[in-house]
Design an enzyme around this catalytic site. Sequence first.
Site, PDB file in Angstrom:
ATOM      1  N   GLY A  45      50.579  29.630  -5.154  1.00  0.00           N
ATOM      2  CA  GLY A  45      49.979  29.939  -6.442  1.00  0.00           C
ATOM      3  C   GLY A  45      48.517  29.529  -6.434  1.00  0.00           C
ATOM      4  CD  GLN A  50      44.307  25.582  -8.055  1.00  0.00           C
ATOM      5  OE1 GLN A  50      45.096  26.502  -8.208  1.00  0.00           O
ATOM      6  NE2 GLN A  50      44.484  24.631  -7.131  1.00  0.00           N
ATOM      7  CB  CYS A  93      47.699  20.635  -6.055  1.00  0.00           C
ATOM      8  SG  CYS A  93      46.488  21.540  -7.034  1.00  0.00           S
ATOM      9  CG  LEU A  94      46.311  25.652  -2.565  1.00  0.00           C
ATOM     10  CD1 LEU A  94      46.030  27.135  -2.770  1.00  0.00           C
ATOM     11  CD2 LEU A  94      46.583  25.353  -1.094  1.00  0.00           C
ATOM     12  CG  HIS A 135      51.304  23.407  -9.772  1.00  0.00           C
ATOM     13  ND1 HIS A 135      51.410  22.236  -9.034  1.00  0.00           N
ATOM     14  CD2 HIS A 135      50.089  23.906  -9.462  1.00  0.00           C
ATOM     15  CE1 HIS A 135      50.305  22.052  -8.339  1.00  0.00           C
ATOM     16  NE2 HIS A 135      49.475  23.060  -8.572  1.00  0.00           N
ATOM     17  CD  GLU A 136      49.480  27.853  -9.919  1.00  0.00           C
ATOM     18  OE1 GLU A 136      48.305  27.545 -10.228  1.00  0.00           O
ATOM     19  OE2 GLU A 136      49.985  27.535  -8.827  1.00  0.00           O
ATOM     20  CG  HIS A 139      46.054  24.184 -11.831  1.00  0.00           C
ATOM     21  ND1 HIS A 139      45.172  23.195 -11.431  1.00  0.00           N
ATOM     22  CD2 HIS A 139      46.892  24.355 -10.781  1.00  0.00           C
ATOM     23  CE1 HIS A 139      45.488  22.790 -10.210  1.00  0.00           C
ATOM     24  NE2 HIS A 139      46.536  23.480  -9.793  1.00  0.00           N
TER      25      HIS A 139
HETATM   26  O1  GNR Z   1      50.774  25.936  -2.681  1.00  0.00           O
HETATM   27  C1  GNR Z   1      51.279  25.253  -3.554  1.00  0.00           C
HETATM   28  N1  GNR Z   1      52.501  24.730  -3.338  1.00  0.00           N
HETATM   29  C2  GNR Z   1      53.233  24.097  -4.299  1.00  0.00           C
HETATM   30  C3  GNR Z   1      54.340  23.367  -3.905  1.00  0.00           C
HETATM   31  C4  GNR Z   1      55.114  22.729  -4.818  1.00  0.00           C
HETATM   32  C5  GNR Z   1      54.808  22.827  -6.155  1.00  0.00           C
HETATM   33  C6  GNR Z   1      53.702  23.525  -6.588  1.00  0.00           C
HETATM   34  C7  GNR Z   1      52.917  24.172  -5.671  1.00  0.00           C
HETATM   35  S1  GNR Z   1      51.557  25.103  -6.199  1.00  0.00           S
HETATM   36  C8  GNR Z   1      50.523  24.984  -4.800  1.00  0.00           C
HETATM   37  C9  GNR Z   1      49.317  25.864  -4.940  1.00  0.00           C
HETATM   38  C10 GNR Z   1      48.430  25.358  -6.036  1.00  0.00           C
HETATM   39  O2  GNR Z   1      47.745  24.366  -5.958  1.00  0.00           O
HETATM   40  N2  GNR Z   1      48.444  26.032  -7.148  1.00  0.00           N
HETATM   41  O3  GNR Z   1      47.711  25.621  -8.195  1.00  0.00           O
HETATM   42 NI    NI Z   2      47.529  23.443  -7.917  1.00  0.00          NI
END
Ligand code: GNR
Ligand code: NI
Length: 174
Positions: A45, A50, A93-94, A135-136, A139
């Site tokens: 995601g 980001q 998270c990236l 998670h998104e 953000h």
């Molecule tokens: O790549 C991602 N892997 C992930 C693994 C477990 C829970 C959430 C994520 S999201 C993350 C990519 C990201 O930072 N999205 O904002």
């Molecule tokens: Ni993230």
Amino acid sequence: MVREILIWPDPILKEKTRLVEAVDDELRLLVDDMFETMYHAEGVGLAANQIGVSLRLAVVDTSQSEEGGIGPMVLINPEILSMEGSIRFREGCLSIPGEAEEVIRAEKVRFRFRDLDWNLVEMEATGLSAVAIQHECDHLDGKVYVERISSLKRERIRKRMKRLKEARRAQASS
Ligand code: GNR
Ligand code: NI
């Protein structure tokens, strides 16, 4: 084009994003860049803020990571309608590279968003897909998963991200 991903903490990541008002060519190009950046970084995601664009927009693709996963999918103005159950999931998270911590999330979510044709879409997700949606949406509300873990762990990660940024700055200026 692969864009640079902001590293937490960053003031832009803390801001609540603003709603997308319409789909135009500029937005479609932004979405292309978001997919390219997400796949390049091997993420499931990516939220627009980001890469420094404070819009309520995200891309998700969990299809390679779980059976019955979702995506590739563009989420314009997504909102979670309801949550059910509980799941402990090790999240990455990236914007926080090299780290992963367990977070408690809802196991199942019902959510709504607009697609690129401005259709209102309602869907349900479970497991990794449900976690990714939450998670998104976090953000897009200016929140990252480290705000859902202990302050001890969070401050350890903050120090490592500070060192990572310093190392990258030194690299860039050499
Ligand atoms: O790549 C991602 N892997 C992930 C693994 C477990 C829970 C959430 C994520 S999201 C993350 C990519 C990201 O930072 N999205 O904002
Ligand atoms: Ni993230």
